[in-house]
Enzyme design. Structure first.
Site, PDB file in Angstrom:
ATOM      1  N   LYS A 254      78.133  -5.548  48.106  1.00 29.87           N
ATOM      2  CA  LYS A 254      78.496  -6.821  48.744  1.00 29.87           C
ATOM      3  C   LYS A 254      79.979  -7.090  48.539  1.00 29.87           C
ATOM      4  O   LYS A 254      80.526  -6.764  47.485  1.00 29.87           O
ATOM      5  CB  LYS A 254      77.705  -7.972  48.102  1.00 29.87           C
ATOM      6  CG  LYS A 254      76.235  -8.008  48.444  1.00 29.87           C
ATOM      7  CD  LYS A 254      75.570  -9.216  47.786  1.00 29.87           C
ATOM      8  CE  LYS A 254      74.076  -9.254  48.035  1.00 29.87           C
ATOM      9  NZ  LYS A 254      73.701  -9.458  49.440  1.00 29.87           N
TER      10      LYS A 254
ATOM     11  N   ARG B 228      62.999  -6.442  49.199  1.00 29.85           N
ATOM     12  CA  ARG B 228      61.733  -6.003  49.819  1.00 29.85           C
ATOM     13  C   ARG B 228      61.151  -4.786  49.118  1.00 29.85           C
ATOM     14  O   ARG B 228      59.944  -4.585  49.104  1.00 29.85           O
ATOM     15  CB  ARG B 228      61.960  -5.741  51.318  1.00 29.85           C
ATOM     16  CG  ARG B 228      62.933  -4.649  51.611  1.00 29.85           C
ATOM     17  CD  ARG B 228      63.425  -4.676  53.043  1.00 29.85           C
ATOM     18  NE  ARG B 228      64.385  -5.763  53.281  1.00 29.85           N
ATOM     19  CZ  ARG B 228      64.958  -5.998  54.473  1.00 29.85           C
ATOM     20  NH1 ARG B 228      64.651  -5.252  55.528  1.00 29.85           N
ATOM     21  NH2 ARG B 228      65.815  -6.971  54.596  1.00 29.85           N
TER      22      ARG B 228
HETATM   23  N1  BES Z   1      69.606 -11.374  48.192  1.00 27.85           N
HETATM   24  C1  BES Z   1      70.023 -11.004  49.498  1.00 27.85           C
HETATM   25  C2  BES Z   1      69.781 -12.095  50.544  1.00 27.85           C
HETATM   26  C3  BES Z   1      70.612 -13.337  50.381  1.00 27.85           C
HETATM   27  C4  BES Z   1      71.903 -13.384  50.874  1.00 27.85           C
HETATM   28  C5  BES Z   1      70.087 -14.460  49.787  1.00 27.85           C
HETATM   29  C6  BES Z   1      72.650 -14.531  50.726  1.00 27.85           C
HETATM   30  C7  BES Z   1      70.835 -15.606  49.659  1.00 27.85           C
HETATM   31  C8  BES Z   1      72.123 -15.645  50.116  1.00 27.85           C
HETATM   32  C9  BES Z   1      69.288  -9.751  49.940  1.00 27.85           C
HETATM   33  O1  BES Z   1      68.963  -8.845  48.946  1.00 27.85           O
HETATM   34  C10 BES Z   1      70.181  -9.054  50.891  1.00 27.85           C
HETATM   35  O2  BES Z   1      71.207  -8.576  50.463  1.00 27.85           O
HETATM   36  N2  BES Z   1      69.793  -8.998  52.151  1.00 27.85           N
HETATM   37  C11 BES Z   1      70.563  -8.361  53.145  1.00 27.85           C
HETATM   38  C12 BES Z   1      69.611  -7.575  53.988  1.00 27.85           C
HETATM   39  C13 BES Z   1      70.287  -6.602  54.905  1.00 27.85           C
HETATM   40  C14 BES Z   1      70.944  -5.521  54.100  1.00 27.85           C
HETATM   41  C15 BES Z   1      69.249  -6.045  55.824  1.00 27.85           C
HETATM   42  C16 BES Z   1      71.247  -9.431  53.978  1.00 27.85           C
HETATM   43  O3  BES Z   1      70.679 -10.502  54.192  1.00 27.85           O
HETATM   44  O4  BES Z   1      72.386  -9.202  54.374  1.00 27.85           O
HETATM   45 MN    MN Z   2      70.526  -7.494  48.528  1.00 25.58          MN
END
Ligand code: BES
Ligand code: MN
Ligand code: ZN
Length: 499
Positions: free
Chosen positions: A277, A351
């Site tokens: 990230k 997931r």
């Molecule tokens: N924990 C994150 C989702 C999230 C993002 C929660 C911001 C709260 C605030 C999750 O693990 C994630 O990174 N999801 C990705 C999924 C993508 C890679 C398909 C996302 O939402 O970008």
């Molecule tokens: Mn994530």
């Protein structure tokens, strides 16, 4: 915990006490004048106080020898729904804290409130008690003594025509304590709130219950590997912090009305892994265990509420880190139900952890399973910061859940689990891949989870938005919100349609 009581007799004025009066937007200034005199009326008008929700006007008056503090609390359209009642309790406590009052007298008799108890007095009492308690919440664990402001508020007396709502006081306080537990867990930095810390907290809750009908099993890395939890273990590989699979069990003493499994996402820090990230996006990722905080907090509450269901809480807790041992893009993981997953994004880790927790849950032969996860940014894009995305094909479960949410004043919205979107999860060399395309991201995450429920009744709640508050709003402080602990407990206190 506050001492909260209801009375239908006018409470005595006293030093250190604050009189709180709800005021609707259509209040009659005459009512203010009749009660407090023309001076107060003129001051209220000069300050343009109009009874708008969450605005206040405060003053002091002499009552005999006592200098009494009075605060008018704007309640907008009135005490019309769950949210408004809880907000009133919260605002009263926050105002009392501001002036250093130890006791609140909340006057629901006042004509400016135009409040009637409605057909569920206990629910009204529950919401007010919840709000009062939440109004005193602060996360001050890391503040030094000088910067801590312990709440001055010790007690509240609610003055109304009827004392019937008092039967909801105890449960409202239990719900608020469960929310506070969930907030504390979420607000703790990842350095503190590790998978081991979550397991220790679960242990404390079980020990405090001190009862044979409450128990805990914790699995370590070797035990999870032995159970073939390949997806969960894939994520956990990258961190020296030991993963912990937490399984809490509550069995009611009276005949159980059904078996419920609650699963919470427990990623104690989500760096994204090799699909790393950017710094801004990583900032709040200590909160990526908010689902687990909610189910652990709710567990603490449901034991005290002696709900009539057998409840299992499951958390596959781990960090998602970068290291020489971390899982890679292109790796193929095998879940505990035998399905293989090609990893095309290591940031879609939630997931993967949930997949093995759901398979484990399905083996408990539940009447229903519900999972809570800060799963996708896409769900926040769809519904904004305050509303959770609810995904299920089970109409009765959806209805029960949405009713519980409305009663507890939390925002939920249903999203479709469109089978067609499964095409996004196709892999050429594994049964599926873990990430779909950008559009429909909340739905493909839900569809991914649906591959691991082994035919059980199930609902997925994406809490990515409401679990985290970038600034204080409503009864929520900045940081972890404790969402949706009140709705979980509301559901388990009511009659769920089973079978
Ligand atoms: N924990 C994150 C989702 C999230 C993002 C929660 C911001 C709260 C605030 C999750 O693990 C994630 O990174 N999801 C990705 C999924 C993508 C890679 C398909 C996302 O939402 O970008
Ligand atoms: Mn994530
Ligand atoms: Zn995550």
């Amino acid at each position: 915990m506050l001492e909260i009581q209801w009375t239908s007799d006018q409470p005595q004025s006293a030093t250190g006490q604050m009189l709180a009066i709800p005021v609707r937007a259509e209040f009659e200034p005459d009512a203010i004048e009749a009660r407090f005199g023309p001076g107060v009326r003129a001051a209220v008008e000069a300050a343009s106080f109009k009874g708008k929700s969450s605005t206040t006007f405060d003053f002091t008056q002499m009552q005999g020898d006592v200098l009494e503090r009075v605060v008018l609390l704007g309640v907008g359209d009135g005490l019309v729904d769950a949210e408004a009642l809880r907000q009133l309790g919260h605002d009263a406590a926050r105002e009392a804290e501001k002036v250093g009052a130890a006791r609140i007298v909340l006057d629901l008799q006042a004509s400016t409130a135009a409040w009637t108890v409605g057909d569920d007095p206990a629910q009204a009492g529950r919401l007010l008690a919840q709000g009062l308690e939440l109004g005193t919440y602060a996360y001050d664990r890391f503040l030094s003594e000088d910067n801590r402001k312990p709440s001055s508020v010790e007690a509240a007396t609610i003055w109304a025509d009827t004392t019937a709502p008092s039967e909801g006081t105890a449960s409202g306080q239990i719900i608020a304590a469960s929310v506070a537990r969930a907030r504390d867990l979420a607000n703790g930095p990842a350095e503190l709130v590790t998978p081991t810390f979550l397991a220790e907290t679960a242990k404390e809750i079980v020990e405090a219950a001190g009862d044979a009908n409450v128990s805990l099993t914790v699995l370590d890395r070797a035990q999870c590997i032995a159970l073939n939890m390949g997806c969960y273990m894939g994520v956990a590989k990258g961190s020296p912090e030991e993963p912990r699979f937490i399984h809490l069990t509550y069995k009611p003493k009276s005949a159980s009305k059904g078996r419920v499994v609650l699963v919470g996402k427990g990623v104690t820090f989500d760096s994204g892994g090799y699909s790393i990230k950017p710094s801004d996006g990583m900032m709040d990722m200590k909160l990526d265990m908010s689902g687990s905080a909610a189910v652990i907090g709710a567990f603490e509450g449901l034991v005290k509420l002696t709900v009539p269901y057998e409840v299992h809480v499951l958390v596959a807790a781990t960090e998602n880190m970068v290291s020489g041992n971390a899982y890679r893009l292109g790796d193929i993981l095998t879940a505990s139900n035998g399905k293989t997953v090609e990893v095309n994004n290591t940031d879609a880790e939630g997931r993967l952890t949930m997949a093995d927790a759901l398979v484990y849950g399905s083996k408990l032969d539940p009447d229903l399973m519900i999972d809570f996860a800060t799963l996708t940014g896409a769900c926040m894009v769809a519904l904004g910061p305050y509303t959770a995305g609810v995904m299920t094909e089970d109409e009765r479960l959806a209805t029960d859940w949405m009713c519980a949410a409305e009663k507890s004043g939390e925002l939920m919205w249903r999203l479709p689990l469109q089978a067609r979107l499964k095409e996004q999860l196709r892999s050429k060399i594994a049964d599926m891949r873990n990430t779909g395309e950008r559009f429909g991201g909340a739905l493909t995450a839900g569809l991914f989870l649906s591959e691991f429920i082994e035919g059980k009744r199930w609902m997925h709640v994406d809490i990515a938005g409401p679990a985290m508050a970038s600034k204080a709003h409503g009864v929520t402080t900045a940081g972890g919100s404790g969402f949706p602990v009140p709705t979980i407990l509301e559901l388990l206190m009511g009659d769920i349609q089973l079978g």
